[in-house]
Write a protein that holds these residues in place. Structure first.
Motif, PDB file in Angstrom:
ATOM      1  N   UNK A  88       0.824  -1.209   0.000  1.00 31.92           N
ATOM      2  CA  UNK A  88       0.000   0.000   0.000  1.00 31.92           C
ATOM      3  C   UNK A  88       0.862   1.266   0.000  1.00 31.92           C
ATOM      4  N   UNK A  89       1.984   1.248   0.692  1.00 28.56           N
ATOM      5  CA  UNK A  89       2.868   2.418   0.715  1.00 28.56           C
ATOM      6  C   UNK A  89       3.399   2.687  -0.693  1.00 28.56           C
ATOM      7  N   UNK A  90       3.854   1.635  -1.380  1.00 31.90           N
ATOM      8  CA  UNK A  90       4.423   1.822  -2.716  1.00 31.90           C
ATOM      9  C   UNK A  90       3.353   2.106  -3.767  1.00 31.90           C
ATOM     10  N   UNK A  91       2.190   1.487  -3.612  1.00 34.41           N
ATOM     11  CA  UNK A  91       1.112   1.743  -4.559  1.00 34.41           C
ATOM     12  C   UNK A  91       0.637   3.187  -4.487  1.00 34.41           C
ATOM     13  N   UNK A  92       0.788   3.812  -3.305  1.00 43.81           N
ATOM     14  CA  UNK A  92       0.335   5.196  -3.127  1.00 43.81           C
ATOM     15  C   UNK A  92       1.096   6.172  -4.005  1.00 43.81           C
ATOM     16  N   UNK A  93       2.300   5.779  -4.478  1.00 43.35           N
ATOM     17  CA  UNK A  93       3.105   6.683  -5.313  1.00 43.35           C
ATOM     18  C   UNK A  93       3.342   6.092  -6.705  1.00 43.35           C
ATOM     19  N   UNK A  94       2.548   5.055  -7.076  1.00 45.03           N
ATOM     20  CA  UNK A  94       2.746   4.391  -8.379  1.00 45.03           C
ATOM     21  C   UNK A  94       4.204   4.006  -8.565  1.00 45.03           C
ATOM     22  N   UNK A  95       4.717   3.260  -7.611  1.00 41.09           N
ATOM     23  CA  UNK A  95       6.145   2.947  -7.553  1.00 41.09           C
ATOM     24  C   UNK A  95       6.618   2.232  -8.816  1.00 41.09           C
ATOM     25  N   UNK A  96       7.848   2.587  -9.237  1.00 40.84           N
ATOM     26  CA  UNK A  96       8.443   1.980 -10.431  1.00 40.84           C
ATOM     27  C   UNK A  96       9.808   1.391 -10.086  1.00 40.84           C
ATOM     28  N   UNK A  97      10.005   0.126 -10.446  1.00 39.10           N
ATOM     29  CA  UNK A  97      11.295  -0.518 -10.228  1.00 39.10           C
ATOM     30  C   UNK A  97      11.325  -1.318  -8.944  1.00 39.10           C
ATOM     31  N   UNK A  98      12.556  -1.605  -8.473  1.00 37.04           N
ATOM     32  CA  UNK A  98      12.750  -2.382  -7.251  1.00 37.04           C
ATOM     33  C   UNK A  98      12.864  -1.461  -6.052  1.00 37.04           C
ATOM     34  N   UNK A  99      12.308  -1.891  -4.943  1.00 41.43           N
ATOM     35  CA  UNK A  99      12.395  -1.128  -3.704  1.00 41.43           C
ATOM     36  C   UNK A  99      12.181  -2.037  -2.517  1.00 41.43           C
ATOM     37  N   UNK A 100      12.472  -1.533  -1.336  1.00 39.97           N
ATOM     38  CA  UNK A 100      12.324  -2.317  -0.117  1.00 39.97           C
ATOM     39  C   UNK A 100      11.659  -1.466   0.955  1.00 39.97           C
ATOM     40  N   UNK A 101      10.657  -2.038   1.600  1.00 40.94           N
ATOM     41  CA  UNK A 101       9.978  -1.370   2.710  1.00 40.94           C
ATOM     42  C   UNK A 101      10.405  -2.079   3.988  1.00 40.94           C
ATOM     43  N   UNK A 102      10.969  -1.322   4.920  1.00 42.96           N
ATOM     44  CA  UNK A 102      11.570  -1.900   6.109  1.00 42.96           C
ATOM     45  C   UNK A 102      10.713  -1.635   7.347  1.00 42.96           C
TER      46      UNK A 102
END
Length: 577
Positions: A262-276
């Motif tokens: 939900x955090x990444x979808x809120x900004x239309x995330x692109x590419x690889x990332x990690x939520x800690x």
């Protein structure tokens, strides 16, 4: 859109990893290098290489104009930032795109929203993610952090708003420690990331560090690829990581995955990332931060999911989207050991130098991702990470057995490594599958006091590079040549490498020596002050970490080096008479 040539704006292990992924994808790769990296492994691994003309991170891998010039000179049409350096810089991402190149990573806007920890907290709140109490804006000064601690209680953690990897982060357990923690976090953040803004939040004692790997296509689709445990840390920097995270309840895993999505979808995330996230001993989950880049520990997720995360990055950047739609079911268990050039028995003191001999582990289920080979240097100016040892097995217990076997095969001469620490960890009941009870402070609190120092290798000489202009077919060409070669050509050096030099004088016991090569960022005591043995007297920035220098004897300190000076191992910082 087709990507043809990727400039890898990084060095070391991750640059080698990206070059290999490009080769498998049929994409040309271009390395960049600082002077001391002229013959580094990542330069040899790429199809082409461009010099950045400098010796410090600020002059090379952190210099945006130099990197863009290298992209133009090499004909690159895309840039992969790796991890660290400018990988989470919105300014660099924006400059790359404005230059007409493809940025292999999140949009500059996403980096600004999620890379700034203050803004990320606001997004996490809106997404309903679990959070610890904190101030949702940059602090105006240390006094504000003290006021927060008085209101919300101790301990607190001061964090760089634009930091990552444990850098720019300090924990304060008393009110008196808060101002120094603020100053140290700000100072380290400026040195590592170029910005010193910090914020504060309550610190959870003895938590686990659990994170979720995500991929986004930039068009609304976000897939959580899996989760990892990264609790084994020193100085808030990870040493051992594994996937999937052991001991999570189904509810905890679902909560972490949903919050990350939900955090990444809120900004239309692109590419690889990690939520800690932090996971407290009572089961409390608290959002920590978002790393808007590939993580060092990405191989453990790759091994248990069968996913090539770098290839996915290339696909997404080319507009091809993610190659799968749902979280893959993990198969088996994977564990990664960061093979850092550090001596655990000396408080994980960095140990730069030349790797004289290297025997690499192999066999079933063993992966070796390295940025060095035998004969290469672990450079003092950069990170201490030399390689990563990753194992994969049907379950966690089998992975632990395999890791022990692989560490036993590893042999490194020339620099100290953390291999001995890893073997000690494997003997600890707290790291066993049935009794898993480690936390982010466990190494320093429980294990470090029992670690023995390693035999310290003599520091290898620094290979300086001198640039000489010559003419070839009527064109001016600049060659970068090692000083030793020029000296030999000029007859300045003997065939024995200078072995005929007179013996060194007896060691002066009063000298306060630099324990690592680096930059003296701060004196902690005044010139002429009386100190006791073991007192902290100075701070060195070494291999992207701050190292405290302590008095080796009691007496009166006479300082001989100014703040900001660069030092080598063993250099005299002053004398204690």
């Amino acid at each position: 859109m087709t990507i043809q040539t990727v400039l890898i704006a990084n060095r070391g292990e991750i640059a080698v990893r990206v070059a290999r992924a490009c080769a498998e994808a049929g994409i040309r790769s271009v390395a960049v290098y600082a002077d001391q990296d002229v013959d580094a492994m990542h330069v040899r691994a790429a199809d082409a290489a461009v010099a950045l003309d400098g010796t410090t991170a600020a002059d090379t891998y952190l210099d945006i104009p130099s990197l863009l010039a290298a992209a133009r000179a090499s004909g690159a049409d895309a840039v992969h930032p790796g991890y660290g350096f400018l990988s989470e810089s919105a300014a660099f991402a924006r400059a790359v795109e404005e230059a007409g190149l493809t940025w292999i990573g999140p949009t500059p806007e996403s980096i600004e929203q999620l890379g700034d920890k203050v803004s990320a907290r606001r997004i996490a709140i809106a997404a309903g993610a679990p959070l610890a109490p904190g101030i949702d804006r940059p602090l105006e000064g240390a006094d504000e952090a003290v006021a927060f601690a008085r209101e919300h209680g101790l301990p607190v953690v001061i964090k760089a708003a634009f930091g990552g990897g444990g850098r720019g982060m300090r924990i304060a357990r008393t009110l008196e420690e808060v101002p120094d923690a603020f100053d140290a976090a700000s100072r380290e953040a400026v040195g590592a990331f170029g910005r010193g803004e910090c914020f504060v939040e309550r610190y959870l004692e003895h938590p686990r560090h659990v994170e979720a790997q995500v991929l986004g296509d930039g068009r609304g689709t976000v897939v959580v690829v899996g989760d990892r445990d990264c609790s084994l840390q020193r100085r808030s920097q990870k040493l051992v990581e594994e996937a999937p995270a052991p001991g999570l309840t189904p509810e905890q895993r679902t909560r972490i995955h949903e919050a990350a999505h939900d955090i990444c979808a809120a900004v239309d995330y692109r590419g690889a990332g990690t939520v800690e996230f932090l996971l407290a001993s009572d089961g409390t989950i608290a959002f920590l931060e978002v790393n808007t880049r590939l993580q060092v520990e990405h191989p453990v997720t790759e091994l248990v999911t069968g996913t090539d995360l770098v290839r996915e990055q290339l696909r997404i950047a080319a507009g091809l989207g993610i190659s799968f739609a749902e979280t893959p079911e993990p198969v088996g268990h994977a564990i990664e050991l960061r093979v850092n050039a550090e001596d655990p028995g000396r408080g994980f003191l960095p140990s730069p130098g030349r790797i004289e001999r290297l025997r690499v582990p192999g066999g079933p289920g063993v992966r070796w991702d390295a940025g060095v080979e035998a004969g290469d240097r672990v450079e003092a100016a950069f990170d201490s990470l030399a390689a990563k040892l990753i194992v994969h097995a049907p379950d966690r217990d089998a992975a632990l057995v395999r890791l022990r076997r692989a560490i036993g095969e590893l042999e490194v001469d020339g620099v100290a490594t953390v291999a001995s620490f890893a073997l000690a960890v494997l003997d600890e009941p707290a790291f066993s599958t049935d009794g898993f009870a480690v936390s982010t402070q466990w190494i320093e609190a429980e294990l470090m006091p029992r670690l023995e120092p390693q035999l310290r290798p003599a520091p290898a000489p620094q290979d300086a590079l001198r640039r000489v202009a010559i003419e070839v077919d009527g064109r001016r060409v600049v060659l970068g040549l090692p000083d030793a070669l020029l000296a030999a050509a000029a007859g300045a050096g003997g065939a024995d490498g200078g072995s005929g030099a007179p013996a060194s004088a007896a060691r002066d016991e009063s000298v306060l020596e630099a324990p690592v090569p680096g930059t003296l960022v701060r004196w902690l005591v005044d010139d002429g002050a009386t100190v006791a043995e073991g007192d902290a007297v100075a701070v060195l920035d070494a291999m992207k970490m701050e190292t405290t220098v302590v008095a080796h004897r009691a007496g009166t300190l006479a300082r001989s080096v100014e703040e900001g000076a660069t030092t080598a191992i063993g250099d005299a910082l002053g004398r204690i008479a």
